[in-house]
Design an enzyme around this catalytic site. Structure first.
Site, PDB file in Angstrom:
ATOM      1  CB  VAL A 146      38.571 -56.722 -21.871  1.00  0.00           C
ATOM      2  CG1 VAL A 146      37.796 -57.050 -20.594  1.00  0.00           C
ATOM      3  CG2 VAL A 146      37.739 -57.048 -23.100  1.00  0.00           C
ATOM      4  CG  LEU A 147      40.655 -52.057 -16.715  1.00  0.00           C
ATOM      5  CD1 LEU A 147      41.490 -50.989 -17.389  1.00  0.00           C
ATOM      6  CD2 LEU A 147      39.796 -51.455 -15.609  1.00  0.00           C
ATOM      7  CG  ASP A 148      43.722 -54.047 -15.411  1.00  0.00           C
ATOM      8  OD1 ASP A 148      44.576 -53.415 -16.036  1.00  0.00           O
ATOM      9  OD2 ASP A 148      43.129 -53.593 -14.421  1.00  0.00           O
ATOM     10  CD  GLU A 149      39.576 -59.910 -18.227  1.00  0.00           C
ATOM     11  OE1 GLU A 149      39.204 -60.761 -19.063  1.00  0.00           O
ATOM     12  OE2 GLU A 149      39.517 -60.074 -16.999  1.00  0.00           O
ATOM     13  N   GLY A 189      41.567 -53.326 -12.063  1.00  0.00           N
ATOM     14  CA  GLY A 189      41.022 -51.979 -11.906  1.00  0.00           C
ATOM     15  C   GLY A 189      41.749 -51.115 -10.905  1.00  0.00           C
TER      16      GLY A 189
END
Lengths: 282, 282, 282, 282
Positions: free
Chosen positions: B224-227, B199
Site C-alpha cells: 500500500v503506497l506510502d503506508e 503519492g
C-alpha cells in the site's frame, strides 16, 4: 507598549504600488516601525503590512481612513487600518481540557495578548473556575439540543459584541451557517499536524499509524472540518514508547504554542487570508 | 569501532524474561554495552535489544546461536543475533534527484554507515557519475516496459546478494509481489510528513494546502503506497513566502536526515517491525 | 532561475526613505519580487533589501548604479546593487573532515549555490579526491611554517580573484591581518552553539558539561576567535547515552545545514553586517 | 494512573549485574513496565531504572527494601526504591515573572505532576494571587536583609517538610550553604541555553551577541552560579527583528517547557546525578 497603527493591504500586483503607498505615508510623516511585503506570483496579488508609530502621524485615524480610501480604490485594494489601542473582543470556548484556556488566560492576564475577553463559554462546568479566577462571565451551555445550544452561543457572541471567537479545545462541531457567518473570525486549535489525522481522537490515530512526530494546528474554521486556512503549526518528537495517553500529555505543549502564536498573529493584524491559505507577517 | 554482537528479541511478555536472558548472557561473560527494552501493553509483547562487546563473550557466534535457540523456543521468541562485522549488502535505487544518493554514499565512504554497496540502479543516466566517483557498479534500467524493468532489478538484487534495498528518491512504484518478497528489506524516503501528502508531488500538495511545516518520512515499503511502517520523520518550518520550488530545495535536508537516520537504525539492528509500526531503539 | 538585481541598503533611519527608494524604483518600472526592511531602533539605522526582476528594469545595471548614487548620497547610504548572474568566486578551505566540503560541493554541483568555485585549499591530501571529482584545482598547503602557509593561501585567493573564502571545517587559526583583509568575506562553520564552547574540541567540551543539545554556528570571521557576527545556527537534541564520538557524528548535520544556509544567504546578498551582528533577510 | 515502584541503581559496572537484579525481580514476580540502562564507559559505572507494576510484587515495599539491601551492598550500589503513590512535597519560589509558576501550578492542578505543593514563597506580593487561586499557603519574604530572608525560607522548607525546592524564576542568588544542604533537591530554570549567557539578563546578553536561537536550561543548583548538572534544555529560533523584549516574551515557552520536563523527570525518579552531569531516563 507604544501605540501603533497597522495598515494591511491585499490587491492586484502592479509596478508603483509600494511607491504610491510609501509616498502617501511619508507625506503624513509616518514613522514605519515594521514593513512586510509578499507577492503571490501565481495569483498576481500583492500583500503588504505596515506598522506605524501612532504619534508620528500628522493626521487622525479617521482622517487617514478617509484619505487613504481614494488611493485604495485606485489600486483595487482590500485593506484595513487599525489602532493597537482598539482591543478586539475575544470569546473563548472550551470543553473539558483546560490547558489551552489556562494558557490564553494567563497570557491575557499578564498583558501579552492585546484583547478583551468578555466571556467564556463551555459545555462543561469544569471550566467555570478558570473564568472565576479571572473574573470573566462564564456561560454553561447545555448541548442536549445542539441547535438550541448554538443559537444560545450565537446570541452570546452578539450580546458581547465579539470580534473573534476562539475554540480553545471546544469539542463540538460548529454548524455550517455559523462558520459562514464568522468567516475569518473563528479560530480553532486542532490537536494534530493537519492534514494528517483530521477529526476525532487524532492522538489515537497518530498512535495507530506509528508516526514519530505529533503536532497541533491553529487554523481558521470553515464549513469543511479541519480544512480551513492554517495560521500556525507545531510538532514534537515522540517514540514507540509513548502511549496515546503520553501523546495527549506531550502534545499539549504543541497545542498551547500553536494557539498562542496563531492568536497573537491574528490580534496584531499579521494574518491575511488568501483563498484557503494564509500570509502571516510574523 | 569495537566489534559487537546484537541480540534482538520479540516475544510474548511474561515475568522472568529479562532475568532469563540476562542470566544467559552473564553466564557467557557478556559485557553489555547497550540494552533497550519495550513492552507493548496492548499487544502484551516484549521487545529487547542488547549490544554486547564481542571480545567479552566466552563462546563463538555460532555456539551462541545454537545455545540460545533453546531459550528462544521456550519463550516463543522471534530473534536475531548478528555481528557488527558482517556488513549488510545494500542496493541503492535513485531516479533524477541526487541529494539522498550523494548523502548516503558520502556517509558510506567516510565509514559512518556499516554496509557494502555492491550496486546502484537508476532509470536515469545522470546518476552514473555518482556511482563512478565511488567505483560502484551502475545499472541503467529502461522503464519503457515496467514489468521487464522490475524483472531486471529483481535479478540484480539476487545476483548481488542484496540484504537491503534503499529507494533513495526512486520515482517508480514498486510492484506488489516485489514489496511482498522484500518485506522488511525495502526502505523508502518519502518527501512528506506521512500520512500527509501521500503519492506524487507532495511539496506541491503542501504548497496548495498552505501548511507551515514540511517534512520527510523514512519507512519500510509495503504494497500500500506510502503506508508502510515508519522508521523516522523530520520536519522543518516554512512560510507563505516559500514557493513549491523553495520547498523542494529546503525539504531536501529533511529527506537526507530522515533517510540517514532510518538507514543507520536498520543497519545497526535497532528497528523491530511490529504490525504496521516500528520499535526503534536509538 | 530568473535573472534578478539585488539592491541592499544600510543608512540612518528617517521618514521618507522607503518612499524615495520605491519611487525611484517605480520610475524605472522595477518589478519587485521580494522586499525586506528592518529598523534598528537603538542604532536608529534602516536596512532594506529589494530583489528586482532584471527584465522589468528600463535601464542597464550601470545606469542604475550611476543614477542611484545620487539618492544614496543624499540619504548617506552604504549600498550595493548586484546581479544574480554575476557569480561570486568562492574558495573552499578544509582540513580532514569532509562532510561540509562534500555538502557544499554537491549543492554547487546541482546548481543550488549560485557561485563559482575556482579552488579548494587544504592542509591534508585526503581532500584532494573531492576536488578531483568536481574537477576543481586543488592546492595542498604545508603547515610546517604557518606564516609561509598563510602567505601561499593569500596568494591563491588573489590569483583566483576570490570574492568569498569559506572555512568548511578548516582547523587552522587565521592570522589577524588576514581576518582584517577579508572582513565580511570570510565565513567559518564552528561546531558548537556559540557563544558556548569556543575554541578546540567543542563536542568534547559539550560532553564534559553535560548539555542536552549540541549545535553549530556559521559566522563571519574576525580577529577574535569564534566571536564574529553570527549568520546562522542549528541545534539538535542529544542525551546522556551519546558519547563525544556520537556527538561528532550527529553534529555534522548541524554543521552542514548551518553552513549551507549561511553560505546561501551570503551569496544571495541577504546578509548585512551591523557592528558584531547580522541582519539576515531570509 | 497505575501504582508503580521505581528502583533506581547507580553502581560500579560489572558482568552479571543485570542478571542479578532481574533475577531478584523475577523471583518477586515483578512485572516490569519500563526498564532503562546506561553504562558510562569512562567512569566504569552502571545506571539502571526499573518501573514495576506495584500490584505484581508479592512482597511489600518495606520487605523489598530490606531484602534488596543485601544485593545492593554486594554490588556497592547507591539506590532508591520509591512508590509512585508517595507524593514528594515541592516548594515553589518565584519573584516577579509568573509564567513558570502558572504553568507548574496548572500541571499540578490537572494531575500531570505527581506531587504536593505545600507552599509558595516569593519576594513579591504579585505572586500571592496564584497561590490563592490554588489555595496554597503563600509566604512573602522581605529581602532587605538577605541573610534573614534565607533563614526564613530555610525554616519554611523545614516546617513544610519539603522534598524538592523549585526556583520558578526566583531572581535571588541562593547562599552556598543552602545549595550544599539541598544538593540534588533544588531545581532552577535559567533563561538561556547554558553554558551561554550565565548570570543576569541572559536575553539582553543574547541580543547583544546576535545569536539566532535562544533557550532555557533546567538544572540542579550548586554553589557555582548556573553551573549545576543540566536536566533539560529547550531552544527556539529568533531573528534580527526580535528585540530583547521579544526574546523575553518568546523565550517563556522554552522556560516553561524545560522546567515542566525537568520537574517531571525528577518527580518520576528519572534523573540520576553523576558528578556534574545527569543521566535522564525519559
Amino acid at each position: 507598549m507604544k501605540a501603533t497603527f497597522r495598515l494591511v493591504i491585499d490587491c492586484p500586483d502592479q509596478v508603483g504600488l509600494v511607491a504610491a503607498v510609501s509616498q502617501f505615508l511619508a507625506a503624513l510623516n509616518a514613522s514605519i516601525i515594521e514593513a512586510s511585503h509578499h507577492t503571490d506570483v501565481h495569483l498576481k496579488r500583492f500583500f503588504m503590512r505596515h506598522e506605524i508609530d501612532a504619534d508620528s502621524l500628522n493626521i487622525s485615524q479617521d482622517e487617514f481612513t478617509q484619505t487613504f480610501a481614494e488611493l485604495a480604490k485606485k489600486y483595487e485594494m482590500t485593506w484595513s487600518f487599525s489602532s493597537s489601542q482598539a482591543k478586539p473582543r475575544v470569546a473563548l470556548l472550551a470543553s473539558k481540557e483546560a490547558h489551552c484556556l489556562n494558557d490564553v488566560l494567563h497570557r491575557w492576564h499578564t498583558g501579552e495578548l492585546n484583547c478583551d475577553i468578555p466571556c467564556i463559554i463551555s459545555n462543561h462546568d469544569a471550566m467555570r473556575k478558570y473564568a472565576q479566577w479571572h473574573q470573566i462571565p462564564f456561560y454553561l451551555i447545555d448541548f442536549t439540543n445542539k441547535i438550541e445550544a448554538f443559537r444560545q452561543i450565537r446570541e452570546l457572541l452578539i450580546e458581547h459584541q465579539i470580534d473573534l471567537t476562539v475554540l480553545a479545545r471546544f469539542m463540538q462541531i460548529i454548524p455550517d451557517e455559523m462558520c459562514a457567518e464568522l468567516t475569518g473570525k473563528l479560530i480553532n486549535i486542532h490537536h494534530s499536524f493537519l492534514p494528517s489525522f483530521v477529526g476525532a481522537k487524532p492522538y489515537q490515530q497518530a498512535y495507530d499509524r506509528g508516526v514519530k512526530l505529533i503536532g497541533a494546528t491553529c487554523h481558521y474554521v470553515t464549513s469543511v472540518l479541519d480544512e480551513g486556512p492554517i495560521i500556525e503549526q507545531e510538532v514534537m518528537r515522540i517514540s514507540h514508547s509513548d502511549s496515546s495517553e503520553d501523546m495527549v500529555r506531550k502534545g499539549k505543549r504543541c497545542e498551547i504554542n500553536a494557539l498562542a502564536n496563531g492568536l497573537r498573529y491574528h490580534l496584531e493584524d499579521r494574518v491575511i487570508i488568501c483563498q484557503n491559505k494564509t500570509i502571516v507577517f510574523n
